[in-house]
Structures are given as C-alpha cells and as structure tokens.
Design a protein around this motif. Structure first.
Motif, PDB file in Angstrom:
ATOM      1  N   MET A   1     -17.512 -41.252  15.785  1.00  0.00           N
ATOM      2  CA  MET A   1     -16.341 -40.385  15.609  1.00  0.00           C
ATOM      3  C   MET A   1     -16.612 -39.411  14.463  1.00  0.00           C
ATOM      4  SD  MET A   1     -12.366 -41.453  14.890  1.00  0.00           S
ATOM      5  CE  MET A   1     -12.281 -42.374  16.426  1.00  0.00           C
ATOM      6  N   ASN A   2     -16.506 -38.085  14.738  1.00  0.00           N
ATOM      7  CA  ASN A   2     -16.801 -37.096  13.721  1.00  0.00           C
ATOM      8  C   ASN A   2     -15.582 -36.833  12.845  1.00  0.00           C
ATOM      9  OD1 ASN A   2     -15.123 -35.416  15.252  1.00  0.00           O
ATOM     10  ND2 ASN A   2     -16.845 -34.585  16.408  1.00  0.00           N
ATOM     11  N   ILE A   3     -15.758 -35.904  11.910  1.00  0.00           N
ATOM     12  CA  ILE A   3     -14.697 -35.638  10.937  1.00  0.00           C
ATOM     13  C   ILE A   3     -13.480 -35.026  11.615  1.00  0.00           C
ATOM     14  CG2 ILE A   3     -14.132 -34.330   8.848  1.00  0.00           C
ATOM     15  CD1 ILE A   3     -17.007 -34.543   8.024  1.00  0.00           C
ATOM     16  N   GLU A   4     -13.707 -34.161  12.594  1.00  0.00           N
ATOM     17  CA  GLU A   4     -12.585 -33.527  13.285  1.00  0.00           C
ATOM     18  C   GLU A   4     -11.746 -34.560  14.024  1.00  0.00           C
ATOM     19  OE1 GLU A   4     -11.907 -29.742  16.272  1.00  0.00           O
ATOM     20  OE2 GLU A   4     -13.660 -31.022  16.508  1.00  0.00           O
ATOM     21  N   GLN A   5     -12.401 -35.527  14.691  1.00  0.00           N
ATOM     22  CA  GLN A   5     -11.666 -36.559  15.410  1.00  0.00           C
ATOM     23  C   GLN A   5     -10.902 -37.464  14.457  1.00  0.00           C
ATOM     24  OE1 GLN A   5     -14.896 -38.326  17.573  1.00  0.00           O
ATOM     25  NE2 GLN A   5     -14.670 -36.945  19.326  1.00  0.00           N
ATOM     26  N   VAL A   6     -11.521 -37.782  13.311  1.00  0.00           N
ATOM     27  CA  VAL A   6     -10.834 -38.623  12.324  1.00  0.00           C
ATOM     28  C   VAL A   6      -9.606 -37.908  11.778  1.00  0.00           C
ATOM     29  CG1 VAL A   6     -11.049 -39.693  10.055  1.00  0.00           C
ATOM     30  CG2 VAL A   6     -12.912 -39.899  11.706  1.00  0.00           C
ATOM     31  N   SER A  60       4.227 -40.750  -1.240  1.00  0.00           N
ATOM     32  CA  SER A  60       5.541 -40.403  -0.675  1.00  0.00           C
ATOM     33  C   SER A  60       5.439 -39.986   0.789  1.00  0.00           C
ATOM     34  CB  SER A  60       6.177 -39.280  -1.494  1.00  0.00           C
ATOM     35  OG  SER A  60       5.365 -38.120  -1.461  1.00  0.00           O
ATOM     36  N   ALA A  61       4.352 -39.333   1.173  1.00  0.00           N
ATOM     37  CA  ALA A  61       4.188 -38.902   2.561  1.00  0.00           C
ATOM     38  C   ALA A  61       3.609 -39.986   3.452  1.00  0.00           C
ATOM     39  CB  ALA A  61       3.299 -37.657   2.624  1.00  0.00           C
ATOM     40  N   GLY A  62       3.173 -41.084   2.867  1.00  0.00           N
ATOM     41  CA  GLY A  62       2.614 -42.164   3.659  1.00  0.00           C
ATOM     42  C   GLY A  62       1.238 -41.868   4.214  1.00  0.00           C
ATOM     43  N   LEU A  63       0.469 -41.032   3.507  1.00  0.00           N
ATOM     44  CA  LEU A  63      -0.880 -40.717   3.965  1.00  0.00           C
ATOM     45  C   LEU A  63      -1.797 -41.921   3.759  1.00  0.00           C
ATOM     46  CD1 LEU A  63      -1.296 -37.131   2.480  1.00  0.00           C
ATOM     47  CD2 LEU A  63      -0.933 -37.724   4.865  1.00  0.00           C
ATOM     48  N   PRO A  64      -2.685 -42.213   4.713  1.00  0.00           N
ATOM     49  CA  PRO A  64      -3.619 -43.335   4.534  1.00  0.00           C
ATOM     50  C   PRO A  64      -4.648 -43.017   3.465  1.00  0.00           C
ATOM     51  CG  PRO A  64      -4.120 -42.142   6.547  1.00  0.00           C
ATOM     52  CD  PRO A  64      -2.844 -41.556   6.026  1.00  0.00           C
ATOM     53  N   MET A  69     -10.233 -41.490   0.423  1.00  0.00           N
ATOM     54  CA  MET A  69     -11.262 -42.097  -0.414  1.00  0.00           C
ATOM     55  C   MET A  69     -12.648 -41.943   0.198  1.00  0.00           C
ATOM     56  SD  MET A  69      -9.636 -43.081  -3.021  1.00  0.00           S
ATOM     57  CE  MET A  69     -10.988 -43.963  -3.799  1.00  0.00           C
ATOM     58  N   LYS A  70     -12.739 -41.983   1.521  1.00  0.00           N
ATOM     59  CA  LYS A  70     -14.031 -41.837   2.182  1.00  0.00           C
ATOM     60  C   LYS A  70     -14.630 -40.467   1.910  1.00  0.00           C
ATOM     61  CE  LYS A  70     -16.291 -42.282   6.681  1.00  0.00           C
ATOM     62  NZ  LYS A  70     -16.086 -42.565   8.133  1.00  0.00           N
ATOM     63  N   ARG A  71     -13.827 -39.439   1.986  1.00  0.00           N
ATOM     64  CA  ARG A  71     -14.326 -38.096   1.726  1.00  0.00           C
ATOM     65  C   ARG A  71     -14.670 -37.901   0.256  1.00  0.00           C
ATOM     66  NH1 ARG A  71     -11.543 -38.293   6.117  1.00  0.00           N
ATOM     67  NH2 ARG A  71     -11.693 -36.747   7.799  1.00  0.00           N
ATOM     68  N   MET A  72     -13.918 -38.543  -0.621  1.00  0.00           N
ATOM     69  CA  MET A  72     -14.251 -38.456  -2.041  1.00  0.00           C
ATOM     70  C   MET A  72     -15.569 -39.158  -2.344  1.00  0.00           C
ATOM     71  SD  MET A  72     -10.644 -38.941  -4.056  1.00  0.00           S
ATOM     72  CE  MET A  72      -9.378 -37.670  -3.986  1.00  0.00           C
ATOM     73  N   MET A  73     -15.822 -40.272  -1.674  1.00  0.00           N
ATOM     74  CA  MET A  73     -17.077 -40.981  -1.898  1.00  0.00           C
ATOM     75  C   MET A  73     -18.271 -40.174  -1.402  1.00  0.00           C
ATOM     76  SD  MET A  73     -16.412 -43.699  -3.529  1.00  0.00           S
ATOM     77  CE  MET A  73     -17.996 -44.524  -3.344  1.00  0.00           C
ATOM     78  N   LEU A  74     -18.064 -39.350  -0.370  1.00  0.00           N
ATOM     79  CA  LEU A  74     -19.159 -38.531   0.138  1.00  0.00           C
ATOM     80  C   LEU A  74     -19.617 -37.495  -0.880  1.00  0.00           C
ATOM     81  CD1 LEU A  74     -18.055 -37.916   3.850  1.00  0.00           C
ATOM     82  CD2 LEU A  74     -19.901 -39.399   3.042  1.00  0.00           C
ATOM     83  N   ILE A  75     -18.675 -36.969  -1.654  1.00  0.00           N
ATOM     84  CA  ILE A  75     -19.024 -35.926  -2.615  1.00  0.00           C
ATOM     85  C   ILE A  75     -19.315 -36.481  -4.004  1.00  0.00           C
ATOM     86  CG2 ILE A  75     -16.721 -35.405  -3.505  1.00  0.00           C
ATOM     87  CD1 ILE A  75     -17.371 -32.454  -3.231  1.00  0.00           C
ATOM     88  N   ILE A 112     -15.239 -33.127 -15.810  1.00  0.00           N
ATOM     89  CA  ILE A 112     -15.762 -32.449 -14.619  1.00  0.00           C
ATOM     90  C   ILE A 112     -15.524 -33.295 -13.368  1.00  0.00           C
ATOM     91  CG2 ILE A 112     -17.888 -31.708 -13.476  1.00  0.00           C
ATOM     92  CD1 ILE A 112     -18.893 -30.752 -16.169  1.00  0.00           C
ATOM     93  N   VAL A 113     -15.856 -34.576 -13.455  1.00  0.00           N
ATOM     94  CA  VAL A 113     -15.662 -35.466 -12.307  1.00  0.00           C
ATOM     95  C   VAL A 113     -14.181 -35.577 -11.967  1.00  0.00           C
ATOM     96  CG1 VAL A 113     -15.945 -37.834 -11.492  1.00  0.00           C
ATOM     97  CG2 VAL A 113     -17.780 -36.738 -12.790  1.00  0.00           C
ATOM     98  N   ALA A 114     -13.338 -35.724 -12.997  1.00  0.00           N
ATOM     99  CA  ALA A 114     -11.897 -35.855 -12.750  1.00  0.00           C
ATOM    100  C   ALA A 114     -11.324 -34.589 -12.139  1.00  0.00           C
ATOM    101  CB  ALA A 114     -11.181 -36.192 -14.062  1.00  0.00           C
ATOM    102  N   LYS A 115     -11.734 -33.428 -12.619  1.00  0.00           N
ATOM    103  CA  LYS A 115     -11.258 -32.171 -12.048  1.00  0.00           C
ATOM    104  C   LYS A 115     -11.627 -32.058 -10.570  1.00  0.00           C
ATOM    105  CE  LYS A 115     -11.215 -29.063 -16.056  1.00  0.00           C
ATOM    106  NZ  LYS A 115     -11.816 -27.843 -16.641  1.00  0.00           N
ATOM    107  N   ALA A 116     -12.873 -32.374 -10.253  1.00  0.00           N
ATOM    108  CA  ALA A 116     -13.316 -32.267  -8.865  1.00  0.00           C
ATOM    109  C   ALA A 116     -12.554 -33.230  -7.964  1.00  0.00           C
ATOM    110  CB  ALA A 116     -14.819 -32.531  -8.784  1.00  0.00           C
ATOM    111  N   LEU A 117     -12.342 -34.458  -8.420  1.00  0.00           N
ATOM    112  CA  LEU A 117     -11.632 -35.441  -7.603  1.00  0.00           C
ATOM    113  C   LEU A 117     -10.165 -35.059  -7.405  1.00  0.00           C
ATOM    114  CD1 LEU A 117     -13.097 -38.804  -8.983  1.00  0.00           C
ATOM    115  CD2 LEU A 117     -13.683 -37.620  -6.862  1.00  0.00           C
TER     116      LEU A 117
END
Length: 251
Positions: A1-6, A60-64, A69-75, A112-117
């Motif tokens: 499953m690619n990023i668009e499908q996820v 508040s929006a109930g986002l998973p 976190m997966k995308r943050m770990m990639l970068i 720097i890391v905190a700003k990017a995240l």
C-alpha cells in the motif's frame, strides 16, 4: 500500500472538519510555519509551546497517530544528520546538568529537530483534512498562477508511479546479480538514469492520453469559495494566539 492509498484510507476513517475554509486554513498553516521558523535557535521552550497546536488539533479531530508518526520517522534520519552538524561545530558549554555539559550545539540542534517535527506535524494535519485538489483550489484563491498549480497537481498525482518503476528496476538488478555485484555506485547511477528515461516516456504517453481526452492545461473546473467573515475571524484568532505565544516565550 503506497502513501496515496494510506492517506485516502485515513480520510475515510476520520471525519476531520476544519474550523474554517481551505484558504483560511492554508493561510493559518503558512503563518504557523513562519512563526515556528522565526523562533531563535536557542529557544526550545517556544518551539515546544508551538508544538501544542498541532497536537491539540490531532487529539480534538480524532486523527490517528500512527500515520503521522510513521511519516515523521521517515524524515527523522535527515533531521538528526542536520542536528549533528550543530553539535560538532558548536561545542561551547552553556550549562551543566549533573556531570553532563550541555553545549550550545546540543540546544540549537534540538531546536532544529523540534522545529522540523512541529512544522511537519502541522503540514500532515492539513494534508489529512484537505485533499490535494482542494489545496490547489486554495492556491487559486490566493492568485497563484494556474500553470504552477497544474504542474504541482500532476507531480503529486503521478509521483506514485515512480515507486513501482524503481522497484521493478531493483528487482531486475537483484535477479541478474550475485552478492554485492551490481550494487556499486556506477551501476546505481545507470539505474537512476534508466528510471528517468522510463518516467519521462511514461509522462509523454500520459500527456498525449490526457490531450486526446480534452485536457486544456487546467485540471480543476471547481470555483473557489469566497473569503468569508468566518475565515477572516479564524485567521485573526490564529494570528493572535501565535503572537501571544511568541511574546510569552520571547528571550
């Protein structure tokens, strides 16, 4: 499953409703990024305070949290690499925590890391709530040239075709090589060139197919929604909150 499908699956599972329209939400996102980037290099508490905004919206929006976190770990490896340079060049101790000397490079690298995240989390929240075609319409509302928006939408849509092409080239190389043969730098450079040729040829075929079906350099026929008083109030409120945090944690 690619990023668009996820991303599409995440949008189906959640019902994220933005507090204002797409244009005002995009303006708030740009303001948020500008405020976070303008934080001084040694002001870590201010960045953490700004990080509360996307975290609050995620909860508040109930986002998973898992896709975010997966995308943050990639970068994260690139962020750590950038922060390592600060640690190496700025080794002047600022204060000591027990027996550990905290240098200026450690503080600036953490900032720097905190700003990017924090900025990445805000962009991810926006991308989960606003589909890409609506993002293009929001850019049209700000007067961005149509050719840039169309190019951006085409790159986003067909960038997912690049991954299967790269995987097929990698699989072909692995089937024709043994051990570490075929994995040197020059062979990899040839594969990248072949990937470029393949994607260019496919892009030409896609463009000819789109032209045959009536494509006239405009991917969207939707009209941009007007900028209402509610949108202006949302932008003004966000600007007030961001400025308050900046003044509160000003060094």
């Amino acid at each position: 499953m690619n990023i668009e499908q996820v991303t599409a699956q995440v949008r189906k599972e959640i019902h994220c409703v933005l507090p204002a329209g797409d244009r005002s939400s995009l303006a708030i996102l740009v303001l948020f990024i500008l405020f976070v980037v303008s934080v001084p290099k040694n002001n870590l508490p201010a960045v953490i305070a700004y990080g509360a905004f996307p975290l609050f919206f995620i909860i508040s929006a109930g986002l998973p949290l898992r896709p975010v976190m997966k995308r943050m770990m990639l970068i994260s490896p690139f962020l750590l690499f950038m922060a390592a340079g600060n640690i190496y060049f700025d080794r002047l101790p600022v204060f000591t925590a027990g027996s550990i000397a905290i240098t200026g490079g450690m503080i600036s690298g953490s900032v720097i890391v905190a700003k990017a995240l924090v900025t990445l989390a805000a962009v991810l929240v926006f991308s989960f709530c606003v589909p890409f075609h609506r993002f293009g319409n929001a850019l049209r509302g700000f007067g961005v040239p149509e050719v840039f928006i169309t190019q951006l939408q085409l790159v986003y849509r067909y960038s997912f075709l690049l991954v299967p092409e790269a995987r097929s080239l990698q699989k072909a190389r692995d089937l024709r090589s043994f051990g570490n043969r075929g994995k040197d730098l020059f062979t990899t450079a040839k594969l990248i060139g072949s990937l470029l040729v393949r994607t260019t040829a496919r892009a030409e075929r896609i463009y000819m197919a789109m032209t045959a079906r009536g494509f006239r350099n405009n991917l969207s026929a939707e009209h941009t929604s007007p900028f209402t008083a509610k949108d202006g109030a949302a932008v003004a409120t966000a600007l007030f909150c961001l400025t308050a945090v900046w003044l509160l944690f000003r060094v």
